[in-house]
Design an enzyme around this catalytic site. Structure first.
Site, short mmCIF file in Angstrom:
data_model
loop_
_atom_site.label_atom_id
_atom_site.label_comp_id
_atom_site.label_asym_id
_atom_site.label_seq_id
_atom_site.Cartn_x
_atom_site.Cartn_y
_atom_site.Cartn_z
CE LYS A 1 1.53 -2.05 -6.10
NZ LYS A 1 0.88 -0.98 -5.34
CE LYS A 28 -1.59 -4.45 1.58
NZ LYS A 28 -2.12 -3.34 2.32
CE LYS A 44 -6.79 1.00 -6.17
NZ LYS A 44 -6.97 1.98 -5.10
#
Ligand code: ADP
Length: 324
Positions: free
Chosen positions: A191, A194, A111
Site C-alpha cells: 500500500k 507515508k 505496526k
C-alpha cells in the site's frame, strides 16, 4: 443533512494514495453533506515525532487539503488537538472496548510487529478514531480500504455505548469508499503509505514525479518492449484509471495489449494526465504558502465550529454516564 467525518494524520506529506482513496471523496461530498475534516495530530504522536516538526506538518497537511479542494466555506477543517473533547470521549470508550478486540486489528498487528516495545496509544488508536467520528454523530466516513476494520470497531463501540447508556444516541457510521480504494506504492508491492516511504506527494514537482514514474513497476511479465502486456495486473494502469481521461485509458489498454507502446510511452501519457490534475492543486498551494496566516485563520474558525458540536455531545454523554 447527513454528516460526514474523516481524518488524516500529519505524519508526512499528503500523497496520491490519500488523495485518490479518501481526500477526493471529501472534496466531492462537501457539496452534498455536512462535512468535518480533521488533521489528527493526536494519532500522529503514536509514531516517533519531533514537536517542531509536528507543528509544521500539521500546518502543511491543512494547507495541502485546502489546495486539494477542501473549501472552508463548505467544510469544517480543523486540528484534532484544538478540540479537547476527542480525548475525553476516547477515555469513556476505552472503558468499554475489550483489549482482545484491539489486539485483533490488522493495523495494530502490523505496526506492533515492527516495534520492540509497544505503547498503549498504538493499541488504543482505533478507540480514539471512534471518538473522533462519534463526537460529531457522523453517519458516513469516507476512507480508504485500510480503514474498514477500524470502522467496524467504531460501530461496535457505538452499539455497546448505546446499549448501556442511551439507545439510539450514537449512529453506527458506515465507510464510503472511492473506486480507487487501495493505491499501491510505485514498487507495486505494498500500500502506498507515508510510513513506508513509497509515495508520490500531491505537491511534488513534475520532474520529481517523472523520476519516480520512469523506474516504477509495471506488468512483471513484460520484459521487452515487443512483449504484449496485461494492463489488468499493471500498477501503472491502475493510476491511469484515476488520472487519465476515460477514452485515453482505453487507448492505453489497447496499446499495452498489442505491444504498440512500450512502458515508457505509457508512463509519459500517465505523467501528462497527472499534470492535468495536479497543476491546479500546486497553484492553489503556492497561493496559500504566500499567505500562511490564512491557513491559521481557517483552522481557528474550523476549531470553533467543531467545538460547538463536540461540547454539546460531551455534555450529553457526561450527563447520561452520571458525571454531572
Ligand atoms: P497513511 O497510511 O499514508 O499514513 P493515513 O493513515 O493518514 O495515511 O490515512 C488517511 C486516509 O487516506 C485514510 O482514509 C486512508 O484510508 C487513506 N489512504 C491511505 N493510504 C491509502 C492508499 N494507499 N490507498 C487508498 N487510500 C489510502
Amino acid at each position: 443533512m447527513p454528516r460526514i467525518f474523516s481524518g488524516i494524520q500529519p505524519s508526512g506529506e499528503l500523497h496520491i494514495g490519500n488523495y485518490l482513496g479518501a481526500v477526493k471523496n471529501w472534496v466531492d461530498l462537501q457539496h452534498e453533506m455536512e462535512t468535518f475534516i480533521c488533521v489528527v495530530d493526536y494519532h500522529a504522536i503514536t509514531q516517533a515525532f519531533e514537536p517542531e516538526e509536528l507543528r509544521q506538518r500539521t500546518h502543511g497537511m491543512a494547507l495541502s487539503l485546502l489546495a486539494a479542494g477542501i473549501d472552508p466555506e463548505k467544510a469544517t477543517l480543523f486540528v484534532q488537538s484544538h478540540v479537547r473533547e476527542h480525548t475525553e470521549l476516547a477515555w469513556f470508550f476505552m472503558t468499554l472496548t475489550p483489549v482482545g478486540e484491539l489486539e485483533r486489528q490488522t493495523q495494530y498487528k502490523d505496526k506492533s510487529a515492527r516495534m520492540e516495545s509497544v505503547a498503549a496509544g498504538i493499541l488504543n488508536y482505533p478507540v480514539l478514531q471512534a471518538a473522533d467520528i462519534l463526537l460529531y454523530h457522523a453517519d458516513t466516513v469516507p476512507v480508504g480500504e485500510d480503514q474498514i476494520q477500524h470502522l467496524e470497531l467504531s460501530r461496535e463501540i457505538a452499539r455497546k455505548w448505546n446499549a448501556r447508556f442511551g439507545e439510539g444516541y450514537f449512529p453506527e457510521p458506515q465507510a464510503r469508499l472511492t473506486p480507487t480504494r487501495r493505491i499501491l506504492g510505485l514498487d507495486g508491492q505494498a500500500k502506498m503509505s507515508k510510513s513506508l516511504g513509497n509515495t508520490v506527494a500531491l505537491l511534488e514537482p513534475s520532474a520529481a514525479i517523472w523520476d519516480k514514474l520512469r523506474p516504477a513497476m509495471t506488468d512483471p511479465a513484460r520484459v521487452k518492449k515487443t512483449d504484449p502486456g496485461n494492463p489488468d495486473i499493471c500498477n501503472i494502469f491502475q493510476l491511469h484509471k484515476a488520472f487519465t481521461p476515460p477514452d485515453t485509458v482505453e487507448q492505453v489498454a489497447a496499446q499495452c495489449r498489442s505491444a504498440g507502446w512500450g512502458c515508457i510511452d505509457c508512463k509519459k501519457v500517465l505523467h501528462q494526465g497527472m499534470e492535468e490534475v495536479l497543476t491546479p492543486i500546486r497553484t492553489r498551494a503556492e497561493a496559500l504558502q504566500a499567505t500562511p496566516k490564512r491557513v491559521a485563520e481557517i483552522l481557528g474558525d474550523g476549531a470553533s465550529r467543531a467545538r460547538t458540536v463536540a461540547q454539546r455531545t460531551i455534555a450529553e454523554v457526561r450527563q447520561k454516564m452520571g458525571f454531572d
